[in-house]
Design an enzyme around this catalytic site. Structure first.
Site, PDB file in Angstrom:
ATOM      1  N   ARG A 188      -7.560 -70.064  -2.199  1.00 58.93           N
ATOM      2  CA  ARG A 188      -8.525 -69.497  -3.169  1.00 58.93           C
ATOM      3  C   ARG A 188      -7.801 -68.601  -4.236  1.00 58.93           C
ATOM      4  O   ARG A 188      -8.284 -68.682  -5.407  1.00 58.93           O
ATOM      5  CB  ARG A 188      -9.677 -68.447  -2.390  1.00 58.93           C
ATOM      6  CG  ARG A 188     -10.692 -69.356  -1.565  1.00 58.93           C
ATOM      7  CD  ARG A 188     -11.736 -68.236  -1.115  1.00 58.93           C
ATOM      8  NE  ARG A 188     -10.941 -67.515   0.226  1.00 58.93           N
ATOM      9  CZ  ARG A 188     -11.247 -67.844   1.432  1.00 58.93           C
ATOM     10  NH1 ARG A 188     -11.947 -69.020   1.728  1.00 58.93           N
ATOM     11  NH2 ARG A 188     -10.642 -67.061   2.366  1.00 58.93           N
ATOM     12  N   ALA A 246     -23.328 -82.475  -1.244  1.00 57.13           N
ATOM     13  CA  ALA A 246     -22.006 -82.827  -2.152  1.00 57.13           C
ATOM     14  C   ALA A 246     -21.833 -83.828  -2.680  1.00 57.13           C
ATOM     15  O   ALA A 246     -21.615 -84.367  -3.830  1.00 57.13           O
ATOM     16  CB  ALA A 246     -20.665 -82.173  -1.374  1.00 57.13           C
ATOM     17  N   ASP A 254     -13.729 -79.127  -0.014  1.00 63.84           N
ATOM     18  CA  ASP A 254     -13.444 -78.468   1.101  1.00 63.84           C
ATOM     19  C   ASP A 254     -14.405 -78.845   2.292  1.00 63.84           C
ATOM     20  O   ASP A 254     -15.359 -77.757   2.573  1.00 63.84           O
ATOM     21  CB  ASP A 254     -13.194 -76.993   1.167  1.00 63.84           C
ATOM     22  CG  ASP A 254     -12.521 -76.311   2.211  1.00 63.84           C
ATOM     23  OD1 ASP A 254     -12.183 -76.947   3.021  1.00 63.84           O
ATOM     24  OD2 ASP A 254     -12.988 -74.892   2.492  1.00 63.84           O
ATOM     25  N   ASP A 267     -23.633 -76.069  -1.415  1.00 60.77           N
ATOM     26  CA  ASP A 267     -23.487 -76.059   0.036  1.00 60.77           C
ATOM     27  C   ASP A 267     -24.783 -76.719   0.502  1.00 60.77           C
ATOM     28  O   ASP A 267     -25.888 -76.347   0.082  1.00 60.77           O
ATOM     29  CB  ASP A 267     -23.328 -74.986   0.529  1.00 60.77           C
ATOM     30  CG  ASP A 267     -22.555 -75.023   1.970  1.00 60.77           C
ATOM     31  OD1 ASP A 267     -21.278 -74.936   2.026  1.00 60.77           O
ATOM     32  OD2 ASP A 267     -23.273 -75.293   3.166  1.00 60.77           O
ATOM     33  N   PHE A 311     -19.040 -77.806  -1.093  1.00 61.85           N
ATOM     34  CA  PHE A 311     -18.694 -77.104   0.280  1.00 61.85           C
ATOM     35  C   PHE A 311     -18.396 -75.859   0.039  1.00 61.85           C
ATOM     36  O   PHE A 311     -17.408 -75.412   0.807  1.00 61.85           O
ATOM     37  CB  PHE A 311     -18.055 -77.976   1.074  1.00 61.85           C
ATOM     38  CG  PHE A 311     -17.878 -79.598   1.058  1.00 61.85           C
ATOM     39  CD1 PHE A 311     -18.950 -80.005   1.912  1.00 61.85           C
ATOM     40  CD2 PHE A 311     -17.343 -80.266   0.199  1.00 61.85           C
ATOM     41  CE1 PHE A 311     -19.087 -81.638   2.177  1.00 61.85           C
ATOM     42  CE2 PHE A 311     -17.523 -81.650   0.163  1.00 61.85           C
ATOM     43  CZ  PHE A 311     -18.276 -82.341   1.139  1.00 61.85           C
ATOM     44  N   CYS A 351      -9.686 -80.531   7.056  1.00 60.72           N
ATOM     45  CA  CYS A 351      -9.607 -79.501   8.288  1.00 60.72           C
ATOM     46  C   CYS A 351      -9.770 -80.565   9.374  1.00 60.72           C
ATOM     47  O   CYS A 351      -9.818 -79.984  10.484  1.00 60.72           O
ATOM     48  CB  CYS A 351     -10.312 -78.618   8.078  1.00 60.72           C
ATOM     49  SG  CYS A 351     -12.119 -78.685   8.148  1.00 60.72           S
TER      50      CYS A 351
HETATM   51  C1  LIG Z   1     -15.013 -75.726   5.450  1.00 62.65           C
HETATM   52  S1  LIG Z   1     -16.501 -75.198   5.064  1.00 62.65           S
HETATM   53  C2  LIG Z   1     -16.245 -74.543   3.416  1.00 62.65           C
HETATM   54  C3  LIG Z   1     -15.470 -73.075   3.461  1.00 62.65           C
HETATM   55  C4  LIG Z   1     -15.289 -72.570   2.016  1.00 62.65           C
HETATM   56  N1  LIG Z   1     -14.820 -73.621   1.284  1.00 62.65           N
HETATM   57  C5  LIG Z   1     -15.026 -71.349   2.098  1.00 62.65           C
HETATM   58  O1  LIG Z   1     -13.643 -70.850   1.270  1.00 62.65           O
HETATM   59  O2  LIG Z   1     -15.339 -70.283   2.707  1.00 62.65           O
HETATM   60  C6  LIG Z   1     -17.580 -76.581   4.802  1.00 62.65           C
HETATM   61  C7  LIG Z   1     -18.914 -76.281   4.451  1.00 62.65           C
HETATM   62  O3  LIG Z   1     -19.491 -77.499   4.077  1.00 62.65           O
HETATM   63  C8  LIG Z   1     -20.834 -77.211   4.431  1.00 62.65           C
HETATM   64  N2  LIG Z   1     -21.406 -78.741   4.165  1.00 62.65           N
HETATM   65  C9  LIG Z   1     -21.319 -79.666   5.345  1.00 62.65           C
HETATM   66  N3  LIG Z   1     -21.736 -80.848   5.034  1.00 62.65           N
HETATM   67  C10 LIG Z   1     -22.150 -80.836   3.499  1.00 62.65           C
HETATM   68  C11 LIG Z   1     -22.788 -81.779   2.605  1.00 62.65           C
HETATM   69  N4  LIG Z   1     -22.879 -82.967   2.895  1.00 62.65           N
HETATM   70  N5  LIG Z   1     -22.987 -81.314   1.368  1.00 62.65           N
HETATM   71  C12 LIG Z   1     -22.735 -80.027   1.218  1.00 62.65           C
HETATM   72  N6  LIG Z   1     -22.182 -79.062   1.798  1.00 62.65           N
HETATM   73  C13 LIG Z   1     -21.923 -79.445   3.276  1.00 62.65           C
HETATM   74  C14 LIG Z   1     -21.060 -76.571   5.390  1.00 62.65           C
HETATM   75  O4  LIG Z   1     -22.234 -75.956   5.535  1.00 62.65           O
HETATM   76  C15 LIG Z   1     -19.898 -75.646   5.257  1.00 62.65           C
HETATM   77  O5  LIG Z   1     -20.341 -74.356   4.579  1.00 62.65           O
END
Ligand SMILES: C[S@@+](CC[C@H](N)C(=O)[O-])C[C@H]1O[C@@H](n2cnc3c(N)ncnc32)[C@H](O)[C@@H]1O
Length: 382
Positions: free
Chosen positions: A204, A270, A286, A242, A220, A326
């Site tokens: 970040r 996304a 992410d 998200d 995400f 991840c």
């Molecule tokens: C690894 S986390 C992201 C962390 C974030 N980048 C941060 O720094 O706090 C993954 C995120 O992807 C979201 N997510 C999962 N599938 C998704 C999709 N198809 N489209 C958008 N968001 C999605 C989840 O709700 C979650 O918040």
């Protein structure tokens, strides 16, 4: 101390002992007991928590057959050593949100302890840890001096390990943390992971240094970490996306908290957002863990390649893509492979500017490469 005996006489250095490696166990071992792991001929390997049901049948605690009992003092010594390492890393110069215990990376397989200011979140992933929760909580309180402790356990882990932690888990603990001058609401009880993705702190910060004058797309985005870092860094426009509405509500609160109301958030998939190719000069991808088991890897790989293809196609020449995995089953080589395929499909040329990963408060035991799970690539696109 009762014993479990391995097949063969090789003493493993890996801290996880899989069920298939165990030939026999003494009678009378209860789930979560501390046992002595021995080779077939009886040589001592280590003391371990035993799990009857899990494929990870034993998690090594130490290599000292006559060590002190595994009690509050024992946990306080281990957690104290982990906390001292974080102090030496001077994390508190930039944040009050960091990982204090990273499971095997700190010699405490199955245990996560994250610190969010005056709150600590303890996540247990093994039956033996669950059986010692009182001692662990007391040790955390003693070492970290925190006012509140939140216990968390993943439902799938509870099922596998055979425990239910629900009545130990508070349902509504929130706090505010600071990271590189940005403030974030953290939902310690209901948020993803332990409430915040402390593992993306350095990435970040990287984005805040790259964002000036760029249109940034944070896909995400969860609670808006990269989006807000980009806005603070002088991005000309920022959109965070998200699928989780609760996460987006937190993201909007976080924008307000930092006086960055210009950042936009959208509840959308996304993939759909990328298909409409919104204008962006810097895209952050992410995604969540795409595979938990080897049998899911093919599908996950296709998803990762699709995602990166769409992102590369959406970027103009000179654009930047910060892409992550991840999925612990993949390392840098796999992610580079996905990007190579995505570059060919999108007819782009791509150069790697930087390889990133989990920060040093997420140490990796070289005997347990599984504790390395996060890989990121900063790409220059032409
Ligand atoms: C690894 S986390 C992201 C962390 C974030 N980048 C941060 O720094 O706090 C993954 C995120 O992807 C979201 N997510 C999962 N599938 C998704 C999709 N198809 N489209 C958008 N968001 C999605 C989840 O709700 C979650 O918040």
């Amino acid at each position: 101390m009762r014993s479990v005996y391995l097949r063969g006489n090789d003493a493993p250095r890996h801290p996880r002992i899989f069920k298939k490696r165990i030939r026999r166990a003494d009678g009378g071992i209860r789930p979560g007991d501390v046992v002595a792991v021995r080779t077939a001929d009886g040589a001592f390997v280590g003391r371990a928590f035993y799990s009857h049901r899990s494929v990870i049948a034993a998690r090594i605690l130490d290599r000292d057959e006559y060590g002190p009992p595994v009690d509050t003092e024992w946990f306080a010594a281990r957690i104290g050593a982990a906390a001292a390492l974080r102090e030496a890393l001077r994390l508190t110069d930039v944040t009050d949100a960091y990982r204090v215990v990273h499971a095997e990376g700190d010699g405490l397989g199955g245990l996560i302890v994250d610190r969010y200011g005056d709150v600590s979140v303890v996540e247990v992933r093994a039956r033996g840890l669950f059986e010692h929760l009182d001692e662990i909580e007391e040790a955390v309180r003693r070492v970290l001096g925190v006012e509140r402790i939140v216990v968390r356990a993943d439902a799938r882990v509870e099922e596998i390990e055979g425990f239910v932690a629900a009545d130990r888990c508070a349902s509504d603990v929130r706090t505010i943390v600071t990271e590189h001058g940005l403030r974030f609401h953290v939902d310690c009880s209901q948020g993803h992971k332990t409430g915040f993705f402390v593992d993306q702190r350095e990435a970040r910060h990287l984005v805040s240094r790259l964002a000036e004058g760029r249109r940034v797309l944070d896909l995400f985005c969860y609670s808006g970490g990269f989006a807000l870092a980009a806005a603070r860094g002088g991005a000309s426009a920022v959109l965070g996306v998200d699928l989780d509405e609760a996460a987006l509500a937190l993201a909007s609160e976080n924008a307000l908290l930092n006086g960055l109301e210009g950042v936009e958030f959208e509840h959308a998939d996304a993939f759909d957002v990328l298909r409409r190719a919104p204008p962006a000069d810097l895209i952050v991808l992410d995604p969540p863990k795409l595979a938990s088991h080897r049998r899911e890897l093919d599908r996950a790989r296709r998803k990762s390649v699709d995602l990166n293809t769409l992102a590369l196609a959406a970027l103009p020449k000179g654009g930047l893509l910060l892409t992550f995995s991840c999925t612990g089953l993949w390392g840098e080589a796999e992610l580079v492979g996905h990007v190579r395929e995505a570059a060919r499909r999108s007819r782009r040329f791509v150069r790697i500017l930087r390889v990133t990963g989990q920060p040093p408060d997420h140490p990796v035991d070289v005997e347990c490469p599984e504790s390395r799970y996060l890989t990121g690539l900063l790409l220059f696109v032409t």
